[in-house]
Design a protein around this motif. Structure first.
Motif, mmCIF file in Angstrom:
data_model
loop_
_atom_site.group_PDB
_atom_site.id
_atom_site.type_symbol
_atom_site.label_atom_id
_atom_site.label_comp_id
_atom_site.label_asym_id
_atom_site.label_seq_id
_atom_site.Cartn_x
_atom_site.Cartn_y
_atom_site.Cartn_z
ATOM 1 N N UNK A 81 0.930 -1.410 0.315
ATOM 2 C CA UNK A 81 -0.173 -0.094 -0.322
ATOM 3 C C UNK A 81 0.891 1.866 -0.053
ATOM 4 N N UNK A 82 2.016 1.065 0.509
ATOM 5 C CA UNK A 82 2.854 2.712 0.998
ATOM 6 C C UNK A 82 3.914 2.581 -0.003
ATOM 7 N N UNK A 114 -1.634 4.962 8.756
ATOM 8 C CA UNK A 114 -1.669 4.667 7.495
ATOM 9 C C UNK A 114 -2.556 3.586 7.480
ATOM 10 N N UNK A 115 -3.218 2.849 8.419
ATOM 11 C CA UNK A 115 -4.585 1.843 8.727
ATOM 12 C C UNK A 115 -5.747 3.154 8.523
ATOM 13 N N UNK A 116 -5.925 4.350 8.769
ATOM 14 C CA UNK A 116 -7.022 5.025 8.253
ATOM 15 C C UNK A 116 -6.864 5.235 7.142
ATOM 16 N N UNK A 117 -5.594 5.054 5.720
ATOM 17 C CA UNK A 117 -6.274 5.793 4.708
ATOM 18 C C UNK A 117 -5.842 4.363 3.734
ATOM 19 N N UNK A 118 -5.629 2.824 4.279
ATOM 20 C CA UNK A 118 -5.440 2.060 3.726
ATOM 21 C C UNK A 118 -5.924 1.025 4.688
ATOM 22 N N UNK A 126 -7.713 -1.961 7.243
ATOM 23 C CA UNK A 126 -7.258 -3.565 7.131
ATOM 24 C C UNK A 126 -8.673 -4.649 7.673
ATOM 25 N N UNK A 127 -9.199 -5.116 7.261
ATOM 26 C CA UNK A 127 -10.719 -5.200 8.901
ATOM 27 C C UNK A 127 -9.793 -5.853 9.784
ATOM 28 N N UNK A 128 -8.700 -6.809 9.258
ATOM 29 C CA UNK A 128 -7.563 -7.881 10.152
ATOM 30 C C UNK A 128 -7.290 -7.092 11.611
ATOM 31 N N UNK A 129 -6.254 -5.855 10.987
ATOM 32 C CA UNK A 129 -5.471 -5.111 11.144
ATOM 33 C C UNK A 129 -6.884 -4.166 12.618
ATOM 34 N N UNK A 130 -7.225 -3.611 11.818
ATOM 35 C CA UNK A 130 -8.896 -3.191 12.380
ATOM 36 C C UNK A 130 -9.371 -3.583 13.703
ATOM 37 N N UNK A 131 -9.336 -4.706 13.794
ATOM 38 C CA UNK A 131 -9.677 -5.430 15.685
ATOM 39 C C UNK A 131 -9.148 -5.908 16.129
ATOM 40 N N UNK A 132 -7.402 -5.289 15.997
ATOM 41 C CA UNK A 132 -6.507 -6.022 17.166
ATOM 42 C C UNK A 132 -6.742 -4.702 18.019
#
Length: 314
Positions: free
Chosen positions: A253-254, A286-290, A292-298
């Motif tokens: 992504x980056x 970065x995850x706000x821009x890209x 990821x459902x798996x990372x979002x719930x960590x």
């Protein structure tokens, strides 16, 4: 809803100590009270001792000390303090943590002096009578004492465990299923890895064939192991390992410059140039821009509210 946490009354500024004073811990009233609903107790007052009062101390056998009056060892309060602790252990089933007053013969959790016949403390310290009863009744509940909370690492570890403990209690209240148990473990994957990569792998193996086990029994074994792992202090090395794992989800992504910047920030954290909040904040950006459902719930990215600022100093 705020999380219920037990606390020694004197730490909230209540004048309940033997000298009529208090030991106000402003961390609790100025910061933690926004998220914790404190349940204060003073066992000495609870058993009817006055304010002010003659001080007490622990004496005798290190494994089974007695709480007696300093001026008269014949005044023994051990049975009363024990009974009061047992009563509160039954009543406080909704607590998700406890903060005790350090060095107290009733509430001290670590290194409490136990005096011997020669007038000197034993080489091996003990635990306050009341605190010992609660610890034995609720061995998995996060417990800490006032002095140790001045250490940023111990403070962050304790508060992280309180939120995890509360999270688990909510899961139980909603009804535990194999699916919910697996989802819970998935959310805690990187937080567990930060505390102990070895035990994280063991918990994964424990749940590998979860469907073949009674969910209640499996849940008890899992939660016991979870709290044991989270009690370990995460190091810069283990945090760096987790940060690099999470970084991997952004590699496609980056831009090259962004990847280099993130790698540099993580390495500067590893070498203690930066606190943990810096790489965490950049990863969140970065995850706000890209997304990821798996990372979002960590849970690792936000194990407790950012407003506590616990990762600013570790």
């Amino acid at each position: 809803m705020r999380i219920k946490v037990g606390i020694s009354s004197c730490l909230l500024g209540e004048n309940v100590r033997f000298d009529g004073g208090h030991k106000h811990l402003r961390l609790c009233t100025d910061s933690l009270s926004r998220f914790f609903e404190f349940v204060p107790e003073c066992p000495e007052v609870g058993i009817g001792m006055g304010i002010p009062r003659k001080p007490i101390r622990l004496v005798g056998d290190v494994q089974a000390p007695h709480a007696v009056a300093v001026h008269d060892y014949q005044l023994d309060y051990t049975a009363e303090l024990t009974a009061f602790g047992q009563q509160k252990a039954r009543e406080h089933k909704g607590l998700c943590g406890y903060i005790f007053m350090k060095d107290s013969p009733s509430c001290g959790l670590f290194r409490v002096k136990i005096y011997q016949k020669n007038g000197y403390p034993a080489a091996e310290p003990g635990r306050g009578i009341y605190a010992d009863v609660l610890k034995k009744a609720h061995p998995l509940m996060p417990m800490e004492e006032s002095g140790r909370l001045n250490d940023p690492l111990l403070r962050e570890n304790f508060i992280s465990r309180v939120f995890a403990y509360s999270d688990w209690q909510q899961l139980l209240n909603a009804g535990l299923t194999h699916h919910k148990l697996i989802n819970f473990h998935t959310r805690y994957k990187y937080l567990l890895m930060a505390h102990s990569p070895v035990y994280y792998a063991e918990l994964g193996r424990m749940l590998a064939d979860a469907g073949n086990h009674d969910v209640e029994a499996l849940g008890e074994r899992y939660f016991s192991a979870l709290m044991m792992v989270l009690s370990e202090i995460a190091s810069r090395k283990t945090h760096t390992n987790v940060l690099m794992h999470i970084q991997g989800y952004l590699k496609k992504k980056l831009s090259s410059a962004e990847k280099q910047e993130l790698a540099d920030i993580i390495d500067r954290y590893r070498t203690a140039e930066l606190p943990l909040i810096v790489p965490i904040t950049l990863l969140k950006h970065h995850f706000n821009n890209y997304p990821d459902p798996y990372i979002a719930k960590q849970a690792y990215l936000q194990p407790y509210p950012d407003a506590l600022s616990l990762r600013n100093t570790i």
